[in-house]
Design a protein around this motif. Structure first.
Motif, PDB file in Angstrom:
ATOM      1  N   GLY A 252     -39.038   9.308  57.180  1.00 26.96           N
ATOM      2  CA  GLY A 252     -38.432   8.190  56.099  1.00 26.96           C
ATOM      3  C   GLY A 252     -38.356   8.410  54.582  1.00 26.96           C
ATOM      4  O   GLY A 252     -37.891  10.004  54.535  1.00 26.96           O
ATOM      5  N   LEU A 253     -37.572   7.570  53.952  1.00 28.81           N
ATOM      6  CA  LEU A 253     -36.887   8.242  52.953  1.00 28.81           C
ATOM      7  C   LEU A 253     -37.992   7.497  51.558  1.00 28.81           C
ATOM      8  O   LEU A 253     -38.666   6.069  51.710  1.00 28.81           O
ATOM      9  CB  LEU A 253     -35.476   7.937  52.848  1.00 28.81           C
ATOM     10  N   ASP A 254     -37.701   8.085  50.883  1.00 26.00           N
ATOM     11  CA  ASP A 254     -38.637   7.917  49.830  1.00 26.00           C
ATOM     12  C   ASP A 254     -38.071   7.902  48.539  1.00 26.00           C
ATOM     13  O   ASP A 254     -36.974   8.753  47.803  1.00 26.00           O
ATOM     14  CB  ASP A 254     -39.500   8.403  48.848  1.00 26.00           C
ATOM     15  N   LEU A 255     -36.981   6.558  48.046  1.00 28.19           N
ATOM     16  CA  LEU A 255     -35.694   6.963  47.237  1.00 28.19           C
ATOM     17  C   LEU A 255     -35.885   5.479  45.953  1.00 28.19           C
ATOM     18  O   LEU A 255     -37.384   5.161  45.582  1.00 28.19           O
ATOM     19  CB  LEU A 255     -34.466   5.355  48.113  1.00 28.19           C
ATOM     20  N   MET A 256     -35.130   5.602  45.267  1.00 29.12           N
ATOM     21  CA  MET A 256     -34.914   5.210  43.842  1.00 29.12           C
ATOM     22  C   MET A 256     -33.903   3.965  43.634  1.00 29.12           C
ATOM     23  O   MET A 256     -32.911   4.642  44.026  1.00 29.12           O
ATOM     24  CB  MET A 256     -35.288   5.643  42.856  1.00 29.12           C
ATOM     25  N   ARG A 257     -33.632   2.843  43.022  1.00 26.23           N
ATOM     26  CA  ARG A 257     -32.254   2.309  43.377  1.00 26.23           C
ATOM     27  C   ARG A 257     -31.867   2.463  41.899  1.00 26.23           C
ATOM     28  O   ARG A 257     -32.443   2.569  40.945  1.00 26.23           O
ATOM     29  CB  ARG A 257     -32.205   0.674  43.748  1.00 26.23           C
TER      30      ARG A 257
ATOM     31  N   HIS B 294     -22.647  16.938  50.875  1.00 24.75           N
ATOM     32  CA  HIS B 294     -21.711  17.237  52.217  1.00 24.75           C
ATOM     33  C   HIS B 294     -21.646  15.663  51.760  1.00 24.75           C
ATOM     34  O   HIS B 294     -22.441  14.940  51.942  1.00 24.75           O
ATOM     35  CB  HIS B 294     -21.383  18.081  53.260  1.00 24.75           C
ATOM     36  N   VAL B 295     -20.124  14.800  51.373  1.00 27.14           N
ATOM     37  CA  VAL B 295     -20.307  13.139  51.728  1.00 27.14           C
ATOM     38  C   VAL B 295     -20.221  12.485  52.936  1.00 27.14           C
ATOM     39  O   VAL B 295     -18.700  13.205  53.420  1.00 27.14           O
ATOM     40  CB  VAL B 295     -19.567  13.248  50.386  1.00 27.14           C
ATOM     41  N   VAL B 296     -20.478  12.005  53.526  1.00 26.51           N
ATOM     42  CA  VAL B 296     -20.220  11.193  54.705  1.00 26.51           C
ATOM     43  C   VAL B 296     -19.961  10.218  54.693  1.00 26.51           C
ATOM     44  O   VAL B 296     -20.650   9.776  54.069  1.00 26.51           O
ATOM     45  CB  VAL B 296     -21.429  11.804  55.596  1.00 26.51           C
ATOM     46  N   ASP B 297     -18.959   9.528  55.753  1.00 25.08           N
ATOM     47  CA  ASP B 297     -18.291   7.908  55.710  1.00 25.08           C
ATOM     48  C   ASP B 297     -19.156   7.523  57.285  1.00 25.08           C
ATOM     49  O   ASP B 297     -18.739   8.037  58.162  1.00 25.08           O
ATOM     50  CB  ASP B 297     -17.142   7.793  55.543  1.00 25.08           C
ATOM     51  N   VAL B 298     -20.359   6.506  56.906  1.00 24.62           N
ATOM     52  CA  VAL B 298     -20.375   6.130  58.400  1.00 24.62           C
ATOM     53  C   VAL B 298     -19.725   4.854  58.512  1.00 24.62           C
ATOM     54  O   VAL B 298     -19.345   4.324  57.872  1.00 24.62           O
ATOM     55  CB  VAL B 298     -22.189   6.205  58.363  1.00 24.62           C
ATOM     56  N   ASP B 299     -19.355   4.728  59.996  1.00 26.33           N
ATOM     57  CA  ASP B 299     -19.037   3.758  60.354  1.00 26.33           C
ATOM     58  C   ASP B 299     -19.621   2.906  61.499  1.00 26.33           C
ATOM     59  O   ASP B 299     -21.034   2.782  61.827  1.00 26.33           O
ATOM     60  CB  ASP B 299     -17.001   4.421  61.107  1.00 26.33           C
ATOM     61  N   HIS B 300     -19.140   1.499  61.899  1.00 27.61           N
ATOM     62  CA  HIS B 300     -20.047   1.295  63.224  1.00 27.61           C
ATOM     63  C   HIS B 300     -20.238   2.435  64.034  1.00 27.61           C
ATOM     64  O   HIS B 300     -21.705   1.501  64.722  1.00 27.61           O
ATOM     65  CB  HIS B 300     -18.865   0.094  64.176  1.00 27.61           C
ATOM     66  N   ALA B 301     -20.113   3.424  64.201  1.00 29.40           N
ATOM     67  CA  ALA B 301     -21.213   4.011  65.758  1.00 29.40           C
ATOM     68  C   ALA B 301     -21.742   4.911  65.093  1.00 29.40           C
ATOM     69  O   ALA B 301     -23.026   5.165  65.588  1.00 29.40           O
ATOM     70  CB  ALA B 301     -19.994   5.121  65.398  1.00 29.40           C
ATOM     71  N   GLY B 302     -22.081   4.881  63.706  1.00 28.74           N
ATOM     72  CA  GLY B 302     -23.541   5.163  62.951  1.00 28.74           C
ATOM     73  C   GLY B 302     -24.003   6.505  63.278  1.00 28.74           C
ATOM     74  O   GLY B 302     -23.379   7.297  64.018  1.00 28.74           O
TER      75      GLY B 302
ATOM     76  N   LEU C 183     -29.713  13.204  50.314  1.00 28.90           N
ATOM     77  CA  LEU C 183     -29.599  13.034  48.444  1.00 28.90           C
ATOM     78  C   LEU C 183     -29.261  11.660  48.147  1.00 28.90           C
ATOM     79  O   LEU C 183     -29.868  11.607  47.592  1.00 28.90           O
ATOM     80  CB  LEU C 183     -29.174  14.591  48.609  1.00 28.90           C
ATOM     81  N   ALA C 184     -28.580  11.050  49.015  1.00 30.23           N
ATOM     82  CA  ALA C 184     -27.488   9.110  48.641  1.00 30.23           C
ATOM     83  C   ALA C 184     -27.376   8.934  49.448  1.00 30.23           C
ATOM     84  O   ALA C 184     -26.356   9.620  50.014  1.00 30.23           O
ATOM     85  CB  ALA C 184     -27.264   9.725  46.911  1.00 30.23           C
ATOM     86  N   LEU C 185     -27.314   7.174  49.060  1.00 31.66           N
ATOM     87  CA  LEU C 185     -26.647   6.744  50.230  1.00 31.66           C
ATOM     88  C   LEU C 185     -26.492   5.779  49.065  1.00 31.66           C
ATOM     89  O   LEU C 185     -27.111   4.715  48.818  1.00 31.66           O
ATOM     90  CB  LEU C 185     -27.152   6.515  51.660  1.00 31.66           C
ATOM     91  N   ASP C 186     -25.135   4.754  50.329  1.00 31.92           N
ATOM     92  CA  ASP C 186     -24.834   3.086  49.330  1.00 31.92           C
ATOM     93  C   ASP C 186     -25.933   2.399  49.958  1.00 31.92           C
ATOM     94  O   ASP C 186     -26.781   1.694  50.997  1.00 31.92           O
ATOM     95  CB  ASP C 186     -23.807   2.256  49.911  1.00 31.92           C
ATOM     96  N   SER C 187     -26.251   1.497  49.099  1.00 35.55           N
ATOM     97  CA  SER C 187     -27.278   0.523  48.994  1.00 35.55           C
ATOM     98  C   SER C 187     -27.366  -0.673  50.704  1.00 35.55           C
ATOM     99  O   SER C 187     -27.918  -1.684  50.567  1.00 35.55           O
ATOM    100  CB  SER C 187     -27.916  -0.139  48.164  1.00 35.55           C
ATOM    101  N   SER C 188     -25.202  -0.701  51.243  1.00 36.63           N
ATOM    102  CA  SER C 188     -25.015  -1.860  51.996  1.00 36.63           C
ATOM    103  C   SER C 188     -25.766  -1.077  53.259  1.00 36.63           C
ATOM    104  O   SER C 188     -25.731  -1.553  54.436  1.00 36.63           O
ATOM    105  CB  SER C 188     -24.207  -1.598  52.034  1.00 36.63           C
ATOM    106  N   LEU C 189     -26.195  -0.051  53.445  1.00 35.16           N
ATOM    107  CA  LEU C 189     -26.785   0.772  54.688  1.00 35.16           C
ATOM    108  C   LEU C 189     -27.904   0.983  54.975  1.00 35.16           C
ATOM    109  O   LEU C 189     -28.885   0.330  54.659  1.00 35.16           O
ATOM    110  CB  LEU C 189     -26.198   2.495  54.985  1.00 35.16           C
ATOM    111  N   HIS C 190     -27.892  -0.134  56.916  1.00 37.50           N
ATOM    112  CA  HIS C 190     -29.209   0.056  57.003  1.00 37.50           C
ATOM    113  C   HIS C 190     -30.316   1.862  57.934  1.00 37.50           C
ATOM    114  O   HIS C 190     -29.528   2.282  58.332  1.00 37.50           O
ATOM    115  CB  HIS C 190     -29.118  -0.182  58.172  1.00 37.50           C
ATOM    116  N   THR C 191     -31.229   1.384  57.490  1.00 36.86           N
ATOM    117  CA  THR C 191     -31.816   2.327  57.709  1.00 36.86           C
ATOM    118  C   THR C 191     -33.233   2.237  58.785  1.00 36.86           C
ATOM    119  O   THR C 191     -34.064   0.983  58.752  1.00 36.86           O
ATOM    120  CB  THR C 191     -32.622   3.686  56.774  1.00 36.86           C
TER     121      THR C 191
ATOM    122  N   ILE D 175     -28.873   6.276  60.287  1.00 37.90           N
ATOM    123  CA  ILE D 175     -28.349   4.996  59.858  1.00 37.90           C
ATOM    124  C   ILE D 175     -26.473   4.598  60.069  1.00 37.90           C
ATOM    125  O   ILE D 175     -26.248   4.624  60.864  1.00 37.90           O
ATOM    126  CB  ILE D 175     -27.776   6.095  58.598  1.00 37.90           C
ATOM    127  N   SER D 176     -27.123   2.982  60.032  1.00 45.28           N
ATOM    128  CA  SER D 176     -26.049   2.247  60.176  1.00 45.28           C
ATOM    129  C   SER D 176     -25.283   1.235  59.537  1.00 45.28           C
ATOM    130  O   SER D 176     -26.103   1.326  58.727  1.00 45.28           O
ATOM    131  CB  SER D 176     -26.693   1.585  61.834  1.00 45.28           C
TER     132      SER D 176
END
Length: 248
Positions: free
Chosen positions: A70-75, A92-100, A109-117, A138-139
């Motif tokens: 799991g992730l221990d995150l701050m907003r 390294h920055v990765v673009d996640v698409d529908h394939a996940g 390290l970080a991710l957009d808040s719109s992504l689902h884990t 991550i989807s």
């Protein structure tokens, strides 16, 4: 004042995520969005920023307690730029698409808040309790900043070319791949390294996609305190540190 250090001024970019240097991430915030980052990963910021602990649902807490994954995150919200880093690891920055994408949470390290884990399981070919591996799926659509110890290797997986990777070195892979955890040894010796080669568990990937491998089989000491050293925090993921003897 003069110094070669002035060659390391901030990168100017219109992109939301910018790799400031190989070990430092710059994220631009506009006030209408948020970025989720590893707790304690902020090293600097400019502008008006707020940092708050990210809420975890009961299912996320239960999954974390059951699997250790799991992730221990701050907003992070506000308007300006914020810089993230963790133990000088490569970013390294990765673009996640529908394939996940599936990843070991220790490398996020970080991710957009719109992504689902979501926590998923990778089972052993032997079906032995306790020898599976849990990962984070991550989807959605957005960006994820991953970390590696050293410069990584991106391996292409195709239907006619499958890939095997050491379970301690794999960082992430396409969620569409079929994955099996295995050890090239007989089942009675599954809890120890293969013979005297020093090799142990590996993940086998089949299908079409990618597998990202780092040039290290040792996770960084995520919870190490200054002055205490690494103290044996090795293994196939932070979620399995209490099983190191079984994996190595």
């Amino acid at each position: 004042m003069q110094s070669p250090l002035f060659a390391h001024t901030e990168q100017q970019s219109s992109e939301r995520y910018t790799v400031q240097n190989p070990q430092l991430l710059r994220v631009s915030l506009t006030g209408s969005d948020a970025v989720l980052a590893r707790k304690g990963a902020m090293v600097a910021y400019q502008g008006l920023m707020e940092f708050d602990g990210e809420y975890q649902s009961s299912s996320q807490r239960n999954a974390r307690a059951r699997t250790g994954e799991g992730l221990d995150l701050m907003r992070c919200t506000g308007q300006g730029t914020v810089y993230f880093a963790n133990l000088a690891q490569y970013i390294h920055v990765v673009d996640v698409d529908h394939a996940g994408m599936t990843v070991d949470s220790a490398y996020v390290l970080a991710l957009d808040s719109s992504l689902h884990t979501e926590v998923i399981a990778v089972d052993s070919q032997y079906g032995i309790s306790g020898t599976g591996k849990y990962q984070l799926n991550i989807s959605g659509t957005g960006k994820v900043a991953l970390m590696t110890s050293g410069q990584p290797l991106m391996l292409q997986v195709t239907p006619d070319k499958y890939v095997n990777a050491d379970a301690d070195a794999i960082v992430a892979w396409s969620s569409s791949l079929r994955v099996q955890m295995q050890a090239q040894t007989h089942s009675s010796g599954v809890m120890r390294r293969r013979g005297n080669t020093g090799e142990g568990w590996e993940l086998s990937f089949l299908g079409e996609g990618f597998a990202l491998v780092q040039p290290s089989e040792v996770l960084p000491p995520q919870s190490a305190q200054i002055g205490q050293g690494i103290r044996g925090q090795y293994g196939v993921g932070s979620q399995n540190q209490n099983q190191n003897n079984a994996w190595n």
